[in-house]
Design a protein around this motif. Structure first.
Motif, PDB file in Angstrom:
ATOM      1  N   UNK A 186       0.841  -1.205   0.000  1.00  0.00           N
ATOM      2  CA  UNK A 186       0.000   0.000   0.000  1.00  0.00           C
ATOM      3  C   UNK A 186       0.876   1.256   0.000  1.00  0.00           C
ATOM      4  N   UNK A 187       1.906   1.253   0.848  1.00  0.00           N
ATOM      5  CA  UNK A 187       2.776   2.428   0.968  1.00  0.00           C
ATOM      6  C   UNK A 187       3.521   2.684  -0.341  1.00  0.00           C
ATOM      7  N   UNK A 188       3.949   1.610  -0.999  1.00  0.00           N
ATOM      8  CA  UNK A 188       4.631   1.779  -2.296  1.00  0.00           C
ATOM      9  C   UNK A 188       3.711   2.482  -3.286  1.00  0.00           C
ATOM     10  N   UNK A 189       2.430   2.117  -3.247  1.00  0.00           N
ATOM     11  CA  UNK A 189       1.496   2.734  -4.200  1.00  0.00           C
ATOM     12  C   UNK A 189       1.222   4.194  -3.837  1.00  0.00           C
ATOM     13  N   UNK A 190       1.227   4.493  -2.533  1.00  0.00           N
ATOM     14  CA  UNK A 190       1.027   5.886  -2.112  1.00  0.00           C
ATOM     15  C   UNK A 190       2.253   6.749  -2.414  1.00  0.00           C
ATOM     16  N   UNK A 191       3.410   6.111  -2.539  1.00  0.00           N
ATOM     17  CA  UNK A 191       4.648   6.839  -2.861  1.00  0.00           C
ATOM     18  C   UNK A 191       4.694   7.271  -4.325  1.00  0.00           C
ATOM     19  N   UNK A 192       3.775   6.755  -5.131  1.00  0.00           N
ATOM     20  CA  UNK A 192       3.824   7.040  -6.574  1.00  0.00           C
ATOM     21  C   UNK A 192       3.743   8.539  -6.877  1.00  0.00           C
ATOM     22  N   UNK A 193       3.194   9.308  -5.946  1.00  0.00           N
ATOM     23  CA  UNK A 193       3.057  10.759  -6.197  1.00  0.00           C
ATOM     24  C   UNK A 193       4.387  11.503  -5.981  1.00  0.00           C
ATOM     25  N   UNK A 194       5.346  10.829  -5.358  1.00  0.00           N
ATOM     26  CA  UNK A 194       6.663  11.446  -5.093  1.00  0.00           C
ATOM     27  C   UNK A 194       7.568  11.249  -6.312  1.00  0.00           C
ATOM     28  N   UNK A 195       8.244  12.282  -6.800  1.00  0.00           N
ATOM     29  CA  UNK A 195       9.104  12.111  -7.972  1.00  0.00           C
ATOM     30  C   UNK A 195      10.152  11.021  -7.746  1.00  0.00           C
ATOM     31  N   UNK A 196      10.552  10.312  -8.824  1.00  0.00           N
ATOM     32  CA  UNK A 196      11.598   9.289  -8.675  1.00  0.00           C
ATOM     33  C   UNK A 196      12.835   9.908  -8.020  1.00  0.00           C
ATOM     34  N   UNK A 197      13.411   9.200  -7.059  1.00  0.00           N
ATOM     35  CA  UNK A 197      14.604   9.716  -6.371  1.00  0.00           C
ATOM     36  C   UNK A 197      14.317  10.809  -5.358  1.00  0.00           C
ATOM     37  N   UNK A 198      13.040  11.155  -5.166  1.00  0.00           N
ATOM     38  CA  UNK A 198      12.677  12.226  -4.226  1.00  0.00           C
ATOM     39  C   UNK A 198      12.856  11.816  -2.767  1.00  0.00           C
ATOM     40  N   UNK A 199      12.578  12.763  -1.863  1.00  0.00           N
ATOM     41  CA  UNK A 199      12.770  12.516  -0.423  1.00  0.00           C
ATOM     42  C   UNK A 199      11.428  12.378   0.292  1.00  0.00           C
ATOM     43  N   UNK A 200      11.303  11.276   1.053  1.00  0.00           N
ATOM     44  CA  UNK A 200      10.076  10.956   1.789  1.00  0.00           C
ATOM     45  C   UNK A 200      10.357  11.083   3.283  1.00  0.00           C
ATOM     46  N   UNK A 201       9.452  11.704   4.029  1.00  0.00           N
ATOM     47  CA  UNK A 201       9.600  11.835   5.488  1.00  0.00           C
ATOM     48  C   UNK A 201       8.424  11.160   6.184  1.00  0.00           C
ATOM     49  N   UNK A 202       8.728  10.296   7.178  1.00  0.00           N
ATOM     50  CA  UNK A 202       7.686   9.706   8.036  1.00  0.00           C
ATOM     51  C   UNK A 202       8.059  10.034   9.473  1.00  0.00           C
ATOM     52  N   UNK A 203       7.250  10.883  10.133  1.00  0.00           N
ATOM     53  CA  UNK A 203       7.569  11.339  11.491  1.00  0.00           C
ATOM     54  C   UNK A 203       7.137  10.341  12.568  1.00  0.00           C
ATOM     55  N   UNK A 204       6.372   9.304  12.192  1.00  0.00           N
ATOM     56  CA  UNK A 204       5.881   8.284  13.139  1.00  0.00           C
ATOM     57  C   UNK A 204       6.115   6.921  12.497  1.00  0.00           C
ATOM     58  N   UNK A 205       7.391   6.550  12.296  1.00  0.00           N
ATOM     59  CA  UNK A 205       7.646   5.431  11.373  1.00  0.00           C
ATOM     60  C   UNK A 205       7.377   4.056  11.969  1.00  0.00           C
ATOM     61  N   UNK A 206       7.163   3.931  13.295  1.00  0.00           N
ATOM     62  CA  UNK A 206       6.858   2.620  13.873  1.00  0.00           C
ATOM     63  C   UNK A 206       7.933   1.615  13.496  1.00  0.00           C
ATOM     64  N   UNK A 207       7.525   0.523  12.832  1.00  0.00           N
ATOM     65  CA  UNK A 207       8.481  -0.530  12.454  1.00  0.00           C
ATOM     66  C   UNK A 207       9.161  -0.234  11.127  1.00  0.00           C
ATOM     67  N   UNK A 208       8.950   0.951  10.562  1.00  0.00           N
ATOM     68  CA  UNK A 208       9.716   1.380   9.390  1.00  0.00           C
ATOM     69  C   UNK A 208       9.146   0.952   8.040  1.00  0.00           C
ATOM     70  N   UNK A 209       7.855   0.634   7.988  1.00  0.00           N
ATOM     71  CA  UNK A 209       7.262   0.160   6.724  1.00  0.00           C
ATOM     72  C   UNK A 209       7.406   1.196   5.601  1.00  0.00           C
ATOM     73  N   UNK A 210       7.225   2.487   5.911  1.00  0.00           N
ATOM     74  CA  UNK A 210       7.364   3.517   4.871  1.00  0.00           C
ATOM     75  C   UNK A 210       8.810   3.569   4.370  1.00  0.00           C
ATOM     76  N   UNK A 211       9.756   3.376   5.284  1.00  0.00           N
ATOM     77  CA  UNK A 211      11.171   3.371   4.895  1.00  0.00           C
ATOM     78  C   UNK A 211      11.471   2.210   3.958  1.00  0.00           C
ATOM     79  N   UNK A 212      10.906   1.039   4.256  1.00  0.00           N
ATOM     80  CA  UNK A 212      11.104  -0.133   3.393  1.00  0.00           C
ATOM     81  C   UNK A 212      10.547   0.173   1.996  1.00  0.00           C
TER      82      UNK A 212
END
Ligand SMILES: C[S@@+](CC[C@H](N)C(=O)[O-])C[C@H]1O[C@@H](n2cnc3c(N)ncnc32)[C@H](O)[C@@H]1O
Length: 249
Positions: A186-212
């Motif tokens: 799900x997170x990979x699909x939500x990242x589609x709006x971010x330009x390739x190579x862009x920077x993503x910030x998660x301020x509440x990353x928990x187990x790091x799923x957004x980072x993965x």
């Protein structure tokens, strides 16, 4: 580039360069559970797990999940305001919430100066059984931009809009790294709006799923987490994913 920061996101925000972020993708504590303010005071194990030892109840509970609606709105307004300072003009905020605090979240993001653009639906495919009632089997992602988001219709020729509804099953509680983990797919699909190579910030990353998801899709990642245990889990998950990505390169 991967930057993992341990502590309270409001304190850690000073580590991030203003205007350096393309996409904020966050899954904050929902302060949910039950319909009354009193129900929100229980811990996350009681509210969000089935108490089955092999299920998500074996994982650590987390803090920051006991606010009433007024405090939740004030806190999210504060966090979202800081997050906006770190985001470039035209950058995006995607923030998870459940049905109970959806109205509070849409208020908070607008008070923080974001332009609220819509609500994405995550259909989890399941929920607690409520005989004779409607299921609450969706969670929501409020999405916003930092200022204008013009469409260049000429350049956009052939580019499709992304779906507003995602049917992605919840992570099996027995395989989770976090009590309220979000699926990487799900997170990979939500990242589609971010330009390739862009920077993503998660301020509440928990187990790091957004980072993965960021590593898998070739984006830079800045992650923050308050809990000692979840910070450790996120660090090793993201490190392993990064090593795999470097091997494949
Ligand atoms: C809903 S969970 C995120 C789960 C994550 N999406 C995943 O898939 O693992 C929210 C996390 O925010 C953390 N948290 C709570 N208050 C925080 C704060 N002030 N600063 C940073 N992290 C915080 C909690 O410890 C918890 O792990």
């Amino acid at each position: 580039m991967i930057q993992l920061l341990h502590g309270d996101c409001l304190t850690l925000m000073k580590e991030v360069e203003p205007g350096s972020v393309d996409l904020v993708l966050c899954d904050p504590p929902y302060s949910s559970g039950g319909t009354h303010a009193g129900d929100r005071k229980a811990n996350t194990t009681a509210k969000y797990t089935d108490r089955d030892f092999d299920g998500a109840a074996r994982l650590p509970a987390f803090s920051g999940d006991n606010m009433d609606q007024r405090s939740f709105t004030a806190f999210m307004r504060w966090v979202c305001s800081e997050l906006r300072q770190k985001t470039r003009e035209g950058g995006i905020l995607e923030i998870f919430v459940d049905w109970r605090n959806l109205p509070a979240m849409t208020d908070a993001v607008q008070m923080a100066g974001w332009v609220w653009r819509g609500v994405i639906v995550w259909d989890k495919g399941t929920s607690r059984n409520q005989p004779g009632r409607f299921r609450n089997d969706c969670e929501y992602v409020v999405w916003c931009s930092n200022g204008d988001l013009p469409i260049d219709w000429k350049a956009a020729k052939g580019i499709k809009a992304m779906p507003g509804v995602y049917h992605v099953p919840m992570v099996n509680p027995k395989q989770r790294f976090h009590q309220t983990e979000k699926p990487v797919e799900l997170l990979e699909r939500l990242l589609a709006i971010c330009p390739p190579g862009g920077t993503v910030l998660d301020a509440f990353m928990g187990s790091g799923s957004t980072g993965v998801a960021a590593v898998r899709t070739g984006r830079s990642f800045i992650g923050m987490e308050l809990s000692d245990q979840y910070f450790e889990i996120a660090s090793s998950r993201i490190r392993e994913e990064n090593e795999r990505a470097l091997e494949d390169f």
